[in-house]
Enzyme design. Structure first.
Site, mmCIF file in Angstrom:
data_model
loop_
_atom_site.group_PDB
_atom_site.id
_atom_site.type_symbol
_atom_site.label_atom_id
_atom_site.label_comp_id
_atom_site.label_asym_id
_atom_site.label_seq_id
_atom_site.Cartn_x
_atom_site.Cartn_y
_atom_site.Cartn_z
ATOM 1 C CD GLU A 79 31.394 -20.282 3.958
ATOM 2 O OE1 GLU A 79 31.377 -20.966 2.934
ATOM 3 O OE2 GLU A 79 32.415 -20.151 4.665
HETATM 4 C C1 TNX Z 1 34.298 -19.639 1.228
HETATM 5 S S1 TNX Z 1 34.434 -16.725 0.775
HETATM 6 C C2 TNX Z 1 34.629 -18.966 2.390
HETATM 7 C C3 TNX Z 1 35.881 -19.284 3.081
HETATM 8 C C4 TNX Z 1 36.612 -20.411 2.415
HETATM 9 C C5 TNX Z 1 36.542 -20.254 0.916
HETATM 10 C C6 TNX Z 1 37.332 -21.270 0.175
HETATM 11 C C7 TNX Z 1 33.888 -16.746 2.169
HETATM 12 C C8 TNX Z 1 33.326 -15.496 2.621
HETATM 13 N N1 TNX Z 1 33.923 -17.896 2.868
HETATM 14 O O1 TNX Z 1 35.624 -19.596 4.438
HETATM 15 O O2 TNX Z 1 37.935 -20.383 2.857
HETATM 16 O O3 TNX Z 1 35.208 -20.331 0.528
HETATM 17 O O4 TNX Z 1 37.366 -20.994 -1.191
#
Ligand code: TNX
Length: 529
Positions: free
Chosen positions: A344
């Protein structure tokens, strides 16, 4: 629906000389298993129970090991002895060593390490119980430990707590041969969004052992908090760890505390996998050191739950010094893997991101560690030894599978333990969907992604993100029983798994989880005991 045993309190009528208060235990509801059925989770490769005379565990039962048994076997024997003796007035505490060549005496539970049984692999085992003795056999100590977990589940749930109802411990005549499907059977705790104390992490480890999980991935840094002491960058933990989602006090582990968690897990054949998320999810680090920011200025600490807004400065050498120091200090305490997150990132170009991942991979390798990262890292120039963790669809993990790399399967729609069970669940999120126990159970890691075949799948992992979870009871409620379902997905052959059979076995685990003190969700669709 049956109820658990409860104590009816008969109140004495108020009078000048009060009558004694009488408490009457209500008999346990008569609900028993078919004597030849079992409730073992994950379901073993093969298991046969007959209705003959059981092996009875009492205060005379002994645990025996070979005279030349190594320290690991002795430790497993000691844990088994403690498990048994907790439910007994006296007990089988320390394992006894057999004279060379001697047979295990009647009334004993024998741990047999036989390296020649290579077909059992690193983690497989056999268990045989008769009226006179129980024999656990494995090629490696981990197999003996998992054999003990199966024995634990063949014993009544009173084994879990000395005060649990019904203390006669009987093991039916049983033969088990069991080898896991996947090497990686993980659970992840996000201790960054909400911090868990070391004792709480250990409790989660305790619960993982029941279901033969073998990896604990700790998400140790994120925008909201940096959770481990780094001696060469002390403000990361001291300042960056000083809060959490919602503005609470946060916290961090000293390196001694992390090492203690790692040891505690290793004693239970669980490897801790540390994750420090980068280049994004780094606000807590950015707030602690100006030199990690391209503009040289520290942002405020962050206590909300947005994602994607932070990045370390990928153009500054200080960033790579920081990463090298973190990998070196943490790598000295932890095992073969180092997880760099990588998810992300919205503040970098694709080229900047890929160059960063390539450079970090070199750093991790130079410290002798195997790198792991979330889906997003797949397009970088990854070594085949690097592991990619799938979490959302669509992604490009197939690129890594095509180059011969391995994938940990954590599809959000099946394994994200922070997703709500159904629309009435108060805790949790639902961006990846609602995940009932059946949804968590009914899928096949080897066919889940069209271009990630059986050979590429290293195993499964259930992440528990903690944006909405503020205390251990919340974590437990979201994890159990779905983590038990995932454990079976990871351990048992696809052909051996059927939802209705799993649901029947899971139902029997209700009183066991209750005796362990786990705040599990009595999910609908399971006829809980
Ligand atoms: C996505 S899964 C994220 C996390 C969040 C989560 C909440 C991932 C690699 N990144 O930063 O906590 O969703 O469900």
């Amino acid at each position: 629906m049956r109820t658990l045993p409860f104590v009816a309190i008969v109140l004495a009528a108020a009078c000048s000389s009060p009558a004694p208060v009488v408490t009457t235990p209500t008999p346990v509801p008569a609900r028993t298993l078919d004597p030849t059925a079992h409730a073992v989770i994950p379901v073993p490769t093969s298991i046969a129970i007959t209705a003959g005379e059981p092996f009875v565990v009492d205060s005379t039962t002994t645990v025996v090991i070979a005279s030349d048994a190594n320290a690991e076997v002795e430790r497993v024997g000691r844990m088994l002895g403690q498990m048994i003796s907790a439910s007994q007035a006296r007990g089988a505490g320390e394992p006894r060593r057999l004279a060379a060549g001697a047979a295990a005496p009647a009334g004993s539970i024998a741990l047999v390490l036989d390296p020649a049984r290579t077909a059992l692999g690193e983690e497989g085992y056999e268990l045989e119980s008769t009226a006179s003795r129980v024999t656990l056999t494995a090629a490696r100590p981990a197999g003996l430990f998992f054999a003990v977990q199966t024995l634990r589940q063949l014993l009544p749930y009173s084994i879990e707590h000395p005060a649990a109802y019904r203390r006669t411990l009987r093991v039916p005549p049983t033969r088990v041969r069991d080898v896991p499907r996947y090497a990686w059977r993980g659970a992840m705790l996000d201790v960054s969004r909400h911090f868990l104390r070391p004792a709480e992490v250990k409790r989660y480890i305790d619960h993982m052992t029941l279901y033969k999980l073998n990896r604990l991935h700790l998400h140790l840094s994120d925008d909201q908090g940096w959770r481990v002491e780094i001696k060469s960058w002390p403000r990361l933990a001291q300042y960056g760890g000083s809060t959490q989602v919602g503005g609470g006090a946060g916290g961090y582990y000293t390196q001694e505390e992390l090492a203690d968690i790692v040891r505690y897990a290793a004693d239970r054949f669980i490897t801790v996998v540390p994750e420090f998320d980068m280049p994004g999810h780094t606000n807590a680090a950015l707030a602690s050191y100006p030199e990690l920011n391209c503009d040289g200025r520290t942002p405020e600490l962050y206590t909300g739950i947005r994602v994607g807004f932070s990045t370390v400065c990928v153009e500054r050498d200080s960033t790579y010094r920081f990463i090298t120091d973190v990998v070196r200090e943490i790598g000295a305490i932890t095992g073969p893997w180092f997880h760099i997150g990588g998810d992300e990132v919205e503040k970098l170009s694709h080229a900047q991101y890929v160059a960063f991942i390539n450079r970090v991979q070199q750093i991790v390798k130079a410290q002798g560690k195997i790198m792991i990262g979330w889906s997003e890292i797949a397009p970088a120039a990854l070594d085949t030894a690097t592991i990619v963790q799938h979490w959302r669809t669509p992604d490009s993990v197939a690129v890594h599978a095509a180059r011969g790399g391995r994938i940990i399967m954590s599809p959000g729609s099946r394994t994200y333990l922070d997703m709500k069970y159904d629309s009435t669940t108060v805790l949790g999120l639902q961006w990846a969907g609602l995940i009932s126990v059946r949804t968590a159970y009914d899928w096949d890691p080897a066919t889940h992604l069209p271009n990630v075949g059986a050979r590429a799948v290293l195993g499964v992992e259930g992440p528990l993100w903690s944006e909405t979870l503020t205390k251990l009871e919340d974590f437990e409620f979201m994890a159990f029983p779905r983590l038990a379902a995932l454990a079976e997905v990871g351990w048992s052959a696809q052909s051996a798994r059927r939802w209705d059979d799993f649901a029947r076995r899971l139902a029997v685990h209700g009183p066991r989880l209750a005796a362990m003190g786990v705040n599990y969700f009595r999910a609908p669709g399971v006829d809980w005991w």
